[in-house]
Design a protein around this motif. Structure first.
Motif, short mmCIF file in Angstrom:
data_model
loop_
_atom_site.label_atom_id
_atom_site.label_comp_id
_atom_site.label_asym_id
_atom_site.label_seq_id
_atom_site.Cartn_x
_atom_site.Cartn_y
_atom_site.Cartn_z
N SER A 33 13.75 9.03 -8.75
CA SER A 33 14.97 9.64 -9.27
C SER A 33 15.28 9.14 -10.67
O SER A 33 15.89 9.85 -11.48
N PHE A 34 14.84 7.94 -10.99
CA PHE A 34 14.99 7.47 -12.38
C PHE A 34 14.08 8.27 -13.30
O PHE A 34 14.47 8.63 -14.41
N ASP A 35 12.88 8.58 -12.84
CA ASP A 35 11.96 9.40 -13.64
C ASP A 35 12.58 10.74 -13.99
O ASP A 35 12.51 11.21 -15.13
N ALA A 95 0.83 -1.20 0.00
CA ALA A 95 0.00 0.00 0.00
C ALA A 95 0.87 1.26 0.00
O ALA A 95 0.56 2.24 -0.69
N TYR A 96 1.95 1.24 0.76
CA TYR A 96 2.87 2.38 0.78
C TYR A 96 3.46 2.61 -0.61
O TYR A 96 3.49 3.75 -1.10
N LEU A 97 3.94 1.54 -1.24
CA LEU A 97 4.55 1.67 -2.56
C LEU A 97 3.54 2.20 -3.58
O LEU A 97 3.85 3.10 -4.37
N THR A 98 2.34 1.64 -3.56
CA THR A 98 1.32 2.10 -4.51
C THR A 98 0.98 3.57 -4.31
O THR A 98 0.89 4.34 -5.27
N ASP A 99 0.84 3.98 -3.06
CA ASP A 99 0.49 5.37 -2.77
C ASP A 99 1.59 6.33 -3.21
O ASP A 99 1.32 7.38 -3.79
N HIS A 100 2.85 5.94 -2.96
CA HIS A 100 3.96 6.86 -3.23
C HIS A 100 4.50 6.74 -4.65
O HIS A 100 5.34 7.56 -5.05
N LEU A 101 4.05 5.76 -5.40
CA LEU A 101 4.46 5.66 -6.81
C LEU A 101 3.33 6.04 -7.75
O LEU A 101 3.46 5.90 -8.97
N VAL A 124 5.98 4.58 -13.67
CA VAL A 124 5.74 3.13 -13.72
C VAL A 124 4.27 2.84 -13.49
O VAL A 124 3.54 3.65 -12.90
N GLU A 125 3.83 1.66 -13.94
CA GLU A 125 2.48 1.19 -13.66
C GLU A 125 2.53 0.28 -12.43
O GLU A 125 3.29 -0.68 -12.39
N THR A 126 1.73 0.60 -11.44
CA THR A 126 1.72 -0.19 -10.22
C THR A 126 0.73 -1.35 -10.35
O THR A 126 -0.17 -1.31 -11.18
N PRO A 127 0.89 -2.38 -9.54
CA PRO A 127 0.02 -3.57 -9.68
C PRO A 127 -1.43 -3.31 -9.33
O PRO A 127 -1.74 -2.40 -8.55
N VAL A 128 -2.30 -4.13 -9.91
CA VAL A 128 -3.74 -4.00 -9.72
C VAL A 128 -4.25 -5.15 -8.87
O VAL A 128 -3.89 -6.31 -9.09
N GLU A 129 -5.09 -4.83 -7.89
CA GLU A 129 -5.76 -5.85 -7.09
C GLU A 129 -7.20 -5.93 -7.59
O GLU A 129 -7.99 -5.02 -7.36
N PRO A 130 -7.54 -7.00 -8.32
CA PRO A 130 -8.88 -7.08 -8.92
C PRO A 130 -9.99 -7.00 -7.87
O PRO A 130 -9.79 -7.38 -6.70
N ARG A 131 -11.13 -6.53 -8.28
CA ARG A 131 -12.27 -6.43 -7.37
C ARG A 131 -12.62 -7.82 -6.80
O ARG A 131 -12.71 -8.80 -7.54
N GLY A 132 -12.77 -7.87 -5.51
CA GLY A 132 -13.11 -9.13 -4.85
C GLY A 132 -11.90 -9.96 -4.48
O GLY A 132 -12.05 -10.99 -3.82
N HIS A 148 3.15 -11.63 -2.80
CA HIS A 148 4.41 -12.36 -2.86
C HIS A 148 5.44 -11.52 -3.60
O HIS A 148 6.62 -11.49 -3.21
N GLN A 149 5.02 -10.87 -4.67
CA GLN A 149 5.85 -9.89 -5.37
C GLN A 149 5.04 -8.61 -5.55
O GLN A 149 3.82 -8.66 -5.72
N TYR A 150 5.74 -7.49 -5.54
CA TYR A 150 5.14 -6.21 -5.91
C TYR A 150 5.71 -5.87 -7.28
O TYR A 150 6.86 -5.44 -7.40
N THR A 151 4.92 -6.12 -8.31
CA THR A 151 5.42 -6.07 -9.68
C THR A 151 4.88 -4.88 -10.43
O THR A 151 3.67 -4.76 -10.67
N ILE A 152 5.80 -4.00 -10.80
CA ILE A 152 5.46 -2.83 -11.60
C ILE A 152 5.71 -3.13 -13.07
O ILE A 152 6.30 -4.17 -13.42
N LYS A 153 5.27 -2.22 -13.94
CA LYS A 153 5.54 -2.35 -15.38
C LYS A 153 6.19 -1.07 -15.86
O LYS A 153 5.79 0.04 -15.46
N SER A 154 7.19 -1.21 -16.71
CA SER A 154 7.91 -0.05 -17.24
C SER A 154 8.42 -0.36 -18.64
O SER A 154 8.94 -1.45 -18.89
N ASP A 155 8.28 0.62 -19.53
CA ASP A 155 8.82 0.47 -20.88
C ASP A 155 10.34 0.57 -20.87
O ASP A 155 10.99 0.21 -21.84
N ASP A 156 10.91 1.08 -19.77
CA ASP A 156 12.37 1.20 -19.63
C ASP A 156 12.85 0.26 -18.53
O ASP A 156 13.70 0.63 -17.72
#
Length: 373
Positions: A355-357, A253-259, A264-272, A278-286
């Motif tokens: 800082s990468f951004d 929750a901290y990572l999602t809020d602060h990113l 980057v695209e932060t992970p999605v928790e589907p409804r329900g 287990h992993q906090y997986t972001i997505k990035s074109d770089d």
């Protein structure tokens, strides 16, 4: 360096192992039976069958379901290779369907298309990737409509739940891993969960050389038995799992809020669904450049997974086009989210991403060649 994983083994685990060592009963025995019962109760199933690892739990599940030569199993190409390997070890054929671009889990619509094309499918193997439950309502419907088994690979999802039900209790069979980097560990080990007494009995027999009693062996089997030593660790870790989950979810929750405002695209928790991260997986074109930058900033990361299973050398005989999975493999990057992180670690991780951004050149500058010399 902030590690991507950090198993938490405390004095309680040491004491539990010491008790087994002093008993002299080191191999399969009463401690394993207790762990099976406790883990099944935690998942909300009637039966648990302990195994040597998550792969053997999957193999035993397919064997217990009677799935083998001439059968096909629909599954995801975006998982650890063990998911598909277990299908092949059982003698069946893995058939890959593409994944959802947002959740990265198996796409029910893609599975439905496979089921409509083939008449040899005996099961659907769903993977709860990164600790986030797949959208099980769709797979339950497909399994019922097409009269196929539904198997959950929950190797990364201990304690996750979907619509109020724990993963491992939704399909016909659930399979877990207790590898050291998982949300809970037994050193090495696995578990099969089910409400079906016949599946449990056949799986337990298969894991014990096909033994019925004494030296009577009714069917061909393996030695996939867990030891009392591993079960002793697992029982303590199971008691600690709720606190591990609270920490993981809080870190996520901290990572999602602060990113939220980062590139980057932060992970999605589907409804329900309630993820155990287990992993906090972001997505990035770089992705590759970002990973190198994070390492320079003292933050370890992981790519799960850099090569989809259908593109692995062992699966080159399978010719299939799965663009969503292939795209995901080029973009995913997992950040530390384990319970061992403190606030300073989380601040460092967030700061490194931001800082990468700011270090990356603006898109319009790239397009017009206005880069600083």
């Amino acid at each position: 360096m902030i590690p991507i994983a950090a198993p938490d083994i405390g004095p309680e685990e040491h004491d539990a192992v010491d008790t087994v060592l002093r008993s002299g009963q080191l191999a399969d025995g009463d401690v394993v039976r207790s762990f099976e019962d406790e883990f099944a109760a935690f998942c909300g199933t009637e039966h648990g069958v302990a195994t040597t690892n998550g792969t053997t739990a999957l193999h035993a599940a397919f064997q217990a379901l009677g799935i083998g030569e001439g059968d096909a199993v629909v599954t995801t190409p975006f998982s650890f290779v063990a998911s598909a390997n277990a299908i092949r070890l059982a003698g069946a054929e893995p058939v890959f369907a593409d994944i959802d671009p947002e959740t990265l889990s198996l796409d029910p619509a893609a599975v439905e298309a496979v089921l409509q094309e083939r008449d040899d499918v005996a099961a659907i193997l769903v993977v709860h990737l990164y600790g986030t439950p797949a959208e099980m309502w769709g797979f339950e419907r497909l399994a019922d409509e097409h009269d196929v088994a539904l198997v959950e690979d929950a190797a990364q999802a201990h304690g996750a739940d979907y619509q109020g039900d724990r993963v491992g209790s939704i399909g016909d069979v659930g399979c877990f891993s207790f590898y050291p980097t998982k949300n809970m560990t037994s050193g090495e080990g696995g578990m099969l969960t089910t409400d079906d007494p016949g599946i449990a009995e056949r799986a337990a027999r298969f894991c014990d050389h096909g033994r019925t009693s004494g030296y009577d062996h009714a069917v061909l089997g393996h030695n996939y038995r867990m030891t009392n030593l591993c079960a002793a660790i697992g029982r303590v870790q199971l008691e600690r799992l709720p606190e591990f989950t609270v920490a993981r979810r809080g870190n996520a929750a901290y990572l999602t809020d602060h990113l939220r405002d980062s590139a980057v695209e932060t992970p999605v928790e589907p409804r329900g669904a309630r993820s155990v991260y287990h992993q906090y997986t972001i997505k990035s074109d770089d992705r590759d450049e970002l990973r190198a930058h994070l390492e320079d900033q003292g933050v370890a990361s992981g790519i799960y997974y850099p090569t989809p299973i259908h593109e692995q050398p062992a699966y080159h005989h399978i010719d299939v086009d799965l663009p969503v999975a292939e795209r995901a493999a080029d973009r995913v990057l997992s950040l530390p989210v384990h319970p061992g992180l403190d606030v300073a670690d989380l601040e460092t991780i967030v700061g490194a991403v931001h800082s990468f951004d700011t270090a990356a050149p603006a898109p319009d500058a790239i397009e017009t060649g206005r880069l600083e010399q």
